[in-house]
Design a protein around this motif. Structure first.
Motif, PDB file in Angstrom:
ATOM      1  N   MET A  32      40.074  51.788  36.628  1.00 35.40           N
ATOM      2  CA  MET A  32      39.499  51.174  37.823  1.00 35.40           C
ATOM      3  C   MET A  32      40.597  50.637  38.740  1.00 35.40           C
ATOM      4  SD  MET A  32      36.861  50.539  39.589  1.00 35.40           S
ATOM      5  CE  MET A  32      35.708  51.124  38.348  1.00 35.40           C
ATOM      6  N   HIS A  33      41.574  49.943  38.173  1.00 40.56           N
ATOM      7  CA  HIS A  33      42.632  49.373  39.000  1.00 40.56           C
ATOM      8  C   HIS A  33      43.595  50.436  39.528  1.00 40.56           C
ATOM      9  CE1 HIS A  33      41.742  45.319  36.969  1.00 40.56           C
ATOM     10  NE2 HIS A  33      41.372  45.246  38.234  1.00 40.56           N
ATOM     11  N   HIS A  34      43.675  51.567  38.841  1.00 40.32           N
ATOM     12  CA  HIS A  34      44.487  52.666  39.357  1.00 40.32           C
ATOM     13  C   HIS A  34      43.923  53.174  40.688  1.00 40.32           C
ATOM     14  CE1 HIS A  34      46.989  56.309  39.278  1.00 40.32           C
ATOM     15  NE2 HIS A  34      45.895  56.975  39.622  1.00 40.32           N
ATOM     16  N   HIS A  35      42.601  53.231  40.768  1.00 36.70           N
ATOM     17  CA  HIS A  35      41.944  53.748  41.975  1.00 36.70           C
ATOM     18  C   HIS A  35      41.578  52.649  42.978  1.00 36.70           C
ATOM     19  CE1 HIS A  35      41.580  57.866  40.479  1.00 36.70           C
ATOM     20  NE2 HIS A  35      41.202  57.368  39.318  1.00 36.70           N
ATOM     21  N   HIS A  36      41.313  51.454  42.474  1.00 39.04           N
ATOM     22  CA  HIS A  36      40.880  50.349  43.346  1.00 39.04           C
ATOM     23  C   HIS A  36      41.629  49.087  42.894  1.00 39.04           C
ATOM     24  CE1 HIS A  36      37.540  52.745  45.018  1.00 39.04           C
ATOM     25  NE2 HIS A  36      37.448  53.234  43.790  1.00 39.04           N
ATOM     26  N   GLU A  37      42.807  48.926  43.425  1.00 37.04           N
ATOM     27  CA  GLU A  37      43.725  47.899  42.940  1.00 37.04           C
ATOM     28  C   GLU A  37      43.143  46.494  43.005  1.00 37.04           C
ATOM     29  OE1 GLU A  37      48.385  46.514  43.651  1.00 37.04           O
ATOM     30  OE2 GLU A  37      47.290  47.565  45.216  1.00 37.04           O
ATOM     31  N   LYS A  38      42.410  46.189  44.071  1.00 39.54           N
ATOM     32  CA  LYS A  38      41.919  44.831  44.270  1.00 39.54           C
ATOM     33  C   LYS A  38      40.586  44.560  43.584  1.00 39.54           C
ATOM     34  CE  LYS A  38      42.216  42.970  48.319  1.00 39.54           C
ATOM     35  NZ  LYS A  38      42.042  42.773  49.786  1.00 39.54           N
ATOM     36  N   ALA A  39      39.955  45.587  43.041  1.00 40.82           N
ATOM     37  CA  ALA A  39      38.630  45.410  42.454  1.00 40.82           C
ATOM     38  C   ALA A  39      38.672  44.466  41.248  1.00 40.82           C
ATOM     39  CB  ALA A  39      38.058  46.756  42.029  1.00 40.82           C
ATOM     40  N   GLU A  76      43.731  36.522  35.157  1.00 38.17           N
ATOM     41  CA  GLU A  76      43.740  35.097  35.516  1.00 38.17           C
ATOM     42  C   GLU A  76      43.553  34.907  37.020  1.00 38.17           C
ATOM     43  OE1 GLU A  76      43.515  33.090  33.169  1.00 38.17           O
ATOM     44  OE2 GLU A  76      44.239  34.315  31.481  1.00 38.17           O
ATOM     45  N   GLY A  77      42.731  35.772  37.619  1.00 41.65           N
ATOM     46  CA  GLY A  77      42.415  35.627  39.026  1.00 41.65           C
ATOM     47  C   GLY A  77      43.381  36.291  39.971  1.00 41.65           C
ATOM     48  N   GLU A  78      44.493  36.823  39.447  1.00 40.96           N
ATOM     49  CA  GLU A  78      45.467  37.514  40.280  1.00 40.96           C
ATOM     50  C   GLU A  78      45.131  39.009  40.342  1.00 40.96           C
ATOM     51  OE1 GLU A  78      47.778  35.841  41.905  1.00 40.96           O
ATOM     52  OE2 GLU A  78      47.111  33.957  40.973  1.00 40.96           O
ATOM     53  N   ILE A  79      45.653  39.693  41.347  1.00 41.99           N
ATOM     54  CA  ILE A  79      45.481  41.146  41.423  1.00 41.99           C
ATOM     55  C   ILE A  79      46.460  41.791  40.455  1.00 41.99           C
ATOM     56  CG2 ILE A  79      45.700  43.177  42.897  1.00 41.99           C
ATOM     57  CD1 ILE A  79      44.840  41.434  45.246  1.00 41.99           C
ATOM     58  N   SER A  80      45.951  42.426  39.427  1.00 41.38           N
ATOM     59  CA  SER A  80      46.800  43.039  38.403  1.00 41.38           C
ATOM     60  C   SER A  80      46.036  44.169  37.749  1.00 41.38           C
ATOM     61  CB  SER A  80      47.218  41.990  37.356  1.00 41.38           C
ATOM     62  OG  SER A  80      46.199  41.796  36.399  1.00 41.38           O
ATOM     63  N   ALA A  81      46.709  44.900  36.855  1.00 35.56           N
ATOM     64  CA  ALA A  81      46.065  46.000  36.134  1.00 35.56           C
ATOM     65  C   ALA A  81      45.221  45.511  34.967  1.00 35.56           C
ATOM     66  CB  ALA A  81      47.131  46.968  35.624  1.00 35.56           C
ATOM     67  N   ASN A 105      39.649  48.291  27.802  1.00 40.82           N
ATOM     68  CA  ASN A 105      41.006  48.361  28.358  1.00 40.82           C
ATOM     69  C   ASN A 105      41.185  49.598  29.246  1.00 40.82           C
ATOM     70  OD1 ASN A 105      42.466  46.040  27.502  1.00 40.82           O
ATOM     71  ND2 ASN A 105      42.556  46.840  25.425  1.00 40.82           N
ATOM     72  N   SER A 106      40.663  50.741  28.810  1.00 38.69           N
ATOM     73  CA  SER A 106      40.772  51.964  29.606  1.00 38.69           C
ATOM     74  C   SER A 106      40.008  51.836  30.907  1.00 38.69           C
ATOM     75  CB  SER A 106      40.253  53.167  28.806  1.00 38.69           C
ATOM     76  OG  SER A 106      41.038  53.394  27.659  1.00 38.69           O
TER      77      SER A 106
END
Length: 257
Positions: free
Chosen positions: A141-148, A196-201, A135-136
């Motif tokens: 990762m999403h904090h720095h690279h939202e779309k990753a 679920e395939g969406e851009i999210s945290a 989870n961390s």
């Protein structure tokens, strides 16, 4: 061309190899080594290349690279990531004659990141720690690279006994009710919130590989991949090969189309 073997099978080959560790006892698996996680991630790269023509073609053209032990962020919001994939920071020439058909170099942008963890013994204590780790990893990762895309790979041991090199040589751990506990671990990781395939945290995908590995020197060569329950079954979203297919599909749609 030889038949492709996925990373869930190949990690068992890795466990079955005899190695000479620099630790107090020579054992195939050591919890303070990151060698097993590195191997699992490299197999994951090979599986993505096999699964996706678009990924394979981009890698062959030098448009995708991978890097291991990649530091994302700084300070309190940093994470040493086991594997990242993305376009190269500098022009690279992909080598198709090496172990994998994707060059190793630092990426300019992260398309996909993977964290490989394991629970080989002391399952009750380790499972919450590994859940927090995954989870961390996704949060940072999403904090720095939202779309990753973020993928968690978990290796879980179903052996009834385990020789931990962190214990005394004659202190062999007995795993009581191991099938029930491994089943609970799989349910726990399957319940982690997904994008679920969406851009999210949220974490984008997770795959659990179940093995039977005692770590006993006399048992080297006898480790095996567990495919029957409680291990995930083909088609389950927590199955390793489902993870590979999902990540390949979403990487194509998000970054390579």
């Amino acid at each position: 061309m030889s038949e492709h073997r996925y990373g869930d099978e190949r990690i068992v080959d890795w466990l079955n190899q005899e190695r000479n560790w620099s630790y107090p006892r020579n054992v195939p698996y050591h919890p303070r080594s990151d060698s097993h996680g590195g191997a699992q991630c490299r197999y994951f790269v090979d599986d993505l290349l096999y699964e996706s023509d678009a990924i394979r073609e981009a890698a062959a053209a030098g448009e995708l690279v991978y890097q291991e032990d990649y530091e994302v962020g700084e300070g309190g919001l940093s994470w040493n990531t086991d594997l990242v994939i993305g376009p190269p920071a500098d022009s690279v020439q992909a080598s198709l004659d090496g172990d994998r058909e994707m060059a190793q170099a630092n990426p300019a942008e992260i398309y996909l990141a993977a964290d490989a963890k394991s629970i080989m013994t002391e399952h009750q204590k380790a499972r919450r720690n590994r859940q927090r780790d995954i989870n961390s990893f996704a949060d940072i990762m999403h904090h720095h690279h939202e779309k990753a895309l973020t993928a968690g790979i978990l290796l879980v041991n179903l052996a009834e006994e385990f020789d931990s090199p962190l214990r005394d040589p004659d202190d062999i751990t007995d795993h009581v009710h191991i099938e029930r506990i491994v089943g609970e671990i799989i349910e726990m990781f399957d319940s982690i919130n997904r994008s679920e395939g969406e851009i999210s945290a949220n974490l984008d995908g997770a795959g659990v590989v179940v093995v039977r590995h005692s770590n006993l020197i006399d048992d080297i060569g006898d480790s095996e991949l567990v495919t029957e329950p409680p291990a995930p079954q083909p088609g389950d979203r927590i199955h390793y090969r489902t993870l590979v297919q999902q990540m390949a599909d979403w990487m194509e749609a998000r970054f390579l189309s």
